[in-house]
Design a protein around this motif. Structure first.
Motif, PDB file in Angstrom:
ATOM      1  N   UNK A   1     -68.320 -15.052 -94.099  1.00 54.18           N
ATOM      2  CA  UNK A   1     -69.166 -14.500 -95.162  1.00 54.18           C
ATOM      3  C   UNK A   1     -68.268 -14.022 -96.298  1.00 54.18           C
ATOM      4  N   UNK A   2     -68.729 -14.260 -97.529  1.00 54.19           N
ATOM      5  CA  UNK A   2     -67.982 -13.850 -98.717  1.00 54.19           C
ATOM      6  C   UNK A   2     -68.956 -13.360 -99.768  1.00 54.19           C
TER       7      UNK A   2
ATOM      8  N   UNK B   1     -76.073  -9.728 -99.487  1.00 56.91           N
ATOM      9  CA  UNK B   1     -74.975  -8.949 -98.923  1.00 56.91           C
ATOM     10  C   UNK B   1     -74.270  -9.713 -97.809  1.00 56.91           C
ATOM     11  N   UNK B   2     -73.080  -9.276 -97.501  1.00 59.51           N
ATOM     12  CA  UNK B   2     -72.322  -9.876 -96.401  1.00 59.51           C
ATOM     13  C   UNK B   2     -73.083  -9.692 -95.095  1.00 59.51           C
TER      14      UNK B   2
ATOM     15  N   UNK C   1     -64.937 -11.743 -92.818  1.00 63.83           N
ATOM     16  CA  UNK C   1     -65.598 -11.238 -94.028  1.00 63.83           C
ATOM     17  C   UNK C   1     -64.593 -11.066 -95.159  1.00 63.83           C
ATOM     18  N   UNK C   2     -64.923 -11.591 -96.328  1.00 62.51           N
ATOM     19  CA  UNK C   2     -64.129 -11.377 -97.536  1.00 62.51           C
ATOM     20  C   UNK C   2     -65.041 -10.756 -98.590  1.00 62.51           C
ATOM     21  N   UNK C   3     -64.870  -9.471 -98.819  1.00 60.77           N
ATOM     22  CA  UNK C   3     -65.674  -8.769 -99.819  1.00 60.77           C
ATOM     23  C   UNK C   3     -64.837  -8.579-101.078  1.00 60.77           C
TER      24      UNK C   3
ATOM     25  N   UNK D   1     -76.426 -16.396 -90.372  1.00 57.98           N
ATOM     26  CA  UNK D   1     -75.528 -17.261 -89.599  1.00 57.98           C
ATOM     27  C   UNK D   1     -75.723 -17.063 -88.100  1.00 57.98           C
ATOM     28  N   UNK D   2     -75.944 -15.833 -87.672  1.00 56.78           N
ATOM     29  CA  UNK D   2     -76.126 -15.563 -86.235  1.00 56.78           C
ATOM     30  C   UNK D   2     -77.365 -16.256 -85.683  1.00 56.78           C
TER      31      UNK D   2
END
Length: 164
Positions: free
Chosen positions: A6-7, A17-18, A38-40, A25-26
């Motif tokens: 997630x990004x 939101x992430x 995760x890349x925020x 996805x889950x």
């Protein structure tokens, strides 16, 4: 193991939101074991991101068997970067799933559709960048502050131009 990536570039009220991306996805992996990357605060213009780099390392060391994302553009909005990503997956026998866009990357037509979507993602990124540049140029041309800190030795002073 399944990788969920997630990004989110910036936290805006009109962007997903992430946490929501991960929830989408889950739904695709049911009860399979997963690791979340995760890349925020990172743009999709390239793949220079810490969690993405970690995921790619895990892929190349054989820890990952499937990658799941909310949307394709969470990986990259660059055609070259996305093509390189897909090549790594194919070379390692890893499947790729987008929770909101259904593609079968095992067929030529599925791969072609994937690349077409990425072309439009890159077009969107370049169009947004062009609009922002044009907006800054227009502001400066009208005499408004272009942004950033004041030059050394100067102070910013709020003034009114044409009622604004």
């Amino acid at each position: 193991m399944v990788a969920i990536y997630a990004r989110q570039s910036i936290d805006k009220k009109d962007s997903i939101s992430i946490e929501s991306q991960i929830a989408f996805a889950k739904r695709e992996i049911f009860s399979e074991e997963c690791k979340i990357y995760e890349d925020s605060g990172y743009s999709g213009k390239n793949t220079n991101r810490p969690a993405f780099t970690e995921m790619m390392h895990d892929i190349q060391t054989g820890q990952i068997e499937k990658v799941v994302v909310y949307r394709l553009d969470r990986i990259s909005r660059s055609i070259v970067d996305f093509a390189d990503f897909i090549d790594v997956l194919e070379n390692n026998g890893i499947s790729f799933v987008s929770a909101t866009e259904k593609f079968d990357t095992s067929t030529p037509m599925g791969r072609a559709m994937l690349y077409i979507i990425v072309v439009f993602a890159q077009l969107e990124r370049e169009t947004i960048a062009e609009r922002v540049r044009d907006n800054y140029y227009a502001r400066v041309k009208k005499g408004a502050w272009g942004g950033g800190p004041a030059a050394y030795g100067f102070d910013l002073v709020r003034t009114t131009l044409d009622g604004k």
